[in-house]
Design a protein around this motif. Structure first.
Motif, short mmCIF file in Angstrom:
data_model
loop_
_atom_site.label_atom_id
_atom_site.label_comp_id
_atom_site.label_asym_id
_atom_site.label_seq_id
_atom_site.Cartn_x
_atom_site.Cartn_y
_atom_site.Cartn_z
N GLN A 21 0.84 -1.20 0.00
CA GLN A 21 0.00 0.00 0.00
C GLN A 21 0.87 1.25 0.00
N GLN A 22 1.96 1.25 0.76
CA GLN A 22 2.87 2.39 0.79
C GLN A 22 3.54 2.59 -0.56
N LYS A 23 3.88 1.49 -1.23
CA LYS A 23 4.50 1.59 -2.56
C LYS A 23 3.54 2.22 -3.56
N ILE A 24 2.27 1.84 -3.49
CA ILE A 24 1.26 2.39 -4.41
C ILE A 24 1.10 3.89 -4.15
N ILE A 25 1.06 4.29 -2.88
CA ILE A 25 0.93 5.71 -2.54
C ILE A 25 2.14 6.49 -3.04
N LEU A 26 3.33 5.93 -2.84
CA LEU A 26 4.57 6.59 -3.30
C LEU A 26 4.58 6.72 -4.81
N LEU A 27 4.18 5.66 -5.51
CA LEU A 27 4.13 5.69 -6.97
C LEU A 27 3.13 6.73 -7.45
N GLY A 28 1.98 6.80 -6.81
CA GLY A 28 0.98 7.81 -7.16
C GLY A 28 1.49 9.21 -6.93
N PHE A 29 2.22 9.40 -5.83
CA PHE A 29 2.78 10.73 -5.53
C PHE A 29 3.81 11.14 -6.58
N ILE A 30 4.69 10.20 -6.96
CA ILE A 30 5.72 10.50 -7.96
C ILE A 30 5.08 10.80 -9.31
N GLY A 32 2.03 11.90 -9.87
CA GLY A 32 1.34 13.18 -9.74
C GLY A 32 2.31 14.34 -9.86
N LEU A 33 3.48 14.20 -9.25
CA LEU A 33 4.50 15.24 -9.33
C LEU A 33 4.98 15.43 -10.77
N LEU A 34 5.22 14.32 -11.46
CA LEU A 34 5.67 14.40 -12.86
C LEU A 34 4.61 15.03 -13.74
N ILE A 35 3.35 14.66 -13.54
CA ILE A 35 2.25 15.23 -14.33
C ILE A 35 2.14 16.72 -14.06
N ALA A 36 2.28 17.14 -12.80
CA ALA A 36 2.20 18.56 -12.46
C ALA A 36 3.32 19.35 -13.14
N ILE A 37 4.53 18.82 -13.10
CA ILE A 37 5.67 19.51 -13.74
C ILE A 37 5.45 19.59 -15.24
N PHE A 38 5.00 18.50 -15.84
CA PHE A 38 4.77 18.46 -17.29
C PHE A 38 3.68 19.44 -17.70
N SER A 39 2.58 19.46 -16.95
CA SER A 39 1.48 20.35 -17.32
C SER A 39 1.85 21.81 -17.10
N LEU A 40 2.64 22.10 -16.07
CA LEU A 40 3.10 23.48 -15.87
C LEU A 40 3.96 23.95 -17.03
N SER A 41 4.84 23.08 -17.53
CA SER A 41 5.69 23.46 -18.66
C SER A 41 4.84 23.65 -19.92
#
Length: 51
Positions: A21-30, A32-41
Motif C-alpha cells: 500500500q505504501q509503494k502504491i501511494i509513493l508511486l501515485g505521488f511521484i 502526480g509530481l511528474l504530471i504537475a511539472i509536465f502540465s506546468l511546462s
C-alpha cells in the motif's frame, strides 16, 4: 558522486521495505509530481505562444 549513489541506493532499499500500500501511494505521488511539472511546462509554452 559516490555519496549521491549511496544515498539513492539506500533510498531504494528503504522503498523495498515498504508495504504494498505504501509503494502504491509513493508511486501515485511521484506520478502526480511528474504530471504537475509536465502540465506546468505545457501551460508556460502555450501562454508564450498566445502573447
Amino acid at each position: 558522486m559516490q555519496d549521491f549513489i549511496q544515498y539513492i541506493y539506500s533510498a531504494f532499499e528503504r522503498i523495498a521495505d515498504f508495504s504494498d500500500q505504501q509503494k502504491i501511494i509513493l508511486l501515485g505521488f511521484i506520478c502526480g509530481l511528474l504530471i504537475a511539472i509536465f502540465s506546468l511546462s505545457l501551460i508556460k509554452n502555450f501562454s508564450n505562444a498566445f502573447t
